[in-house]
Write an enzyme that holds these catalytic residues in place. Structure first.
Site, PDB file in Angstrom:
ATOM      1  CG  ASN A 114      -2.294   0.590   0.874  1.00  0.00           C
ATOM      2  OD1 ASN A 114      -2.381   1.564   0.132  1.00  0.00           O
ATOM      3  ND2 ASN A 114      -3.347   0.024   1.432  1.00  0.00           N
ATOM      4  CG  HIS A 150      23.493   4.825  11.946  1.00  0.00           C
ATOM      5  ND1 HIS A 150      24.180   5.375  10.892  1.00  0.00           N
ATOM      6  CD2 HIS A 150      22.200   4.749  11.552  1.00  0.00           C
ATOM      7  CE1 HIS A 150      23.337   5.635   9.909  1.00  0.00           C
ATOM      8  NE2 HIS A 150      22.127   5.265  10.280  1.00  0.00           N
ATOM      9  N   GLY A 190      -0.440  -1.171   8.859  1.00  0.00           N
ATOM     10  CA  GLY A 190       0.019   0.179   8.562  1.00  0.00           C
ATOM     11  C   GLY A 190       0.912   0.755   9.651  1.00  0.00           C
ATOM     12  CB  THR A 206      13.338  -4.840  18.176  1.00  0.00           C
ATOM     13  OG1 THR A 206      12.714  -5.648  19.183  1.00  0.00           O
ATOM     14  CG2 THR A 206      12.770  -3.432  18.216  1.00  0.00           C
ATOM     15  NE  ARG A 217       3.206  -7.762  25.078  1.00  0.00           N
ATOM     16  CZ  ARG A 217       2.111  -8.459  25.353  1.00  0.00           C
ATOM     17  NH1 ARG A 217       2.099  -9.763  25.232  1.00  0.00           N
ATOM     18  NH2 ARG A 217       1.016  -7.850  25.770  1.00  0.00           N
TER      19      ARG A 217
END
Length: 197
Positions: A94, A124, A151, A174, A189
């Protein structure tokens, strides 16, 4: 000796370092030329006539590393290089995808990406000295088949999402997501299996 010290003495090109997942500097003539070419193709795609599906497809084939059959990507999209992105057949993306493809991004077949999803491969250094010296690196992202990403979700560097899983809207992923689960939240989670539960 730190990774920063090793990077300073490395004789490979910045592109070679980047593709190996090692520290590199993005302000490099070869990489900047590739990014400019991607920007030209991205602008052409983002400005394209919605009635010209063949022309849009041709632009995506020039921009991306590979595009499967019956893929629909709604503009605008934003990429670094484009050539490190591979999209499987029948995938729908989308509006507003940001795919920073410093490392490879593989999107499987029959995937649904909601609006404004971010796929972010760059990393970084936490240490301020190499970060100030503009060193960076990247880790690949892999999205399995039949995944739905809601989204405004953010997929972080190095993450793999297993087949059939669902990522809730606004989630920040993550770490790896197993197959056949629903994840949500920041950090994301596992909430339950996709079937039952």
């Amino acid at each position: 000796m730190t990774a920063f010290d090793l990077a300073e003495g490395d004789l490979r090109t910045m592109r070679e370092r980047m593709l190996a997942g090692d520290l590199y500097r993005g302000a490099d003539p070869e990489l900047e030329a590739e990014m400019r070419q991607a920007a030209v193709l991205t602008k052409a795609f983002n400005d394209s006539d919605p009635r010209d599906s063949a022309g849009r497809r041709a632009l995506l084939e020039q921009l991306l590393g590979s595009v499967g059959a019956e893929v629909e990507i709604r503009p605008p999209i934003h990429v670094d290089y484009g050539s490190h992105i591979h999209v499987g057949a029948r995938t729908f993306i989308n509006f507003g995808l940001t795919a920073l493809d410093v490392a490879q991004i593989v999107i499987g077949e029959d995937v649904l990406l909601g609006p404004n999803v971010q796929l972010l491969t760059p990393t970084h250094p936490v240490d301020p000295e190499p970060r100030r010296a503009k060193w960076e690196a990247a880790l690949p992202i892999t999205i399995g088949d039949n995944v739905w990403i809601g989204g405004m979700a953010v997929i972080c560097p190095g993450v793999t999402i297993g087949d059939n899983s669902v990522v809730g809207a606004g989630a920040v992923v993550t770490r790896d997501v197993p197959a056949d689960v629903v994840v949500a939240g920041n950090p994301a989670r596992v909430l339950r299996p996709v079937h039952g539960g």
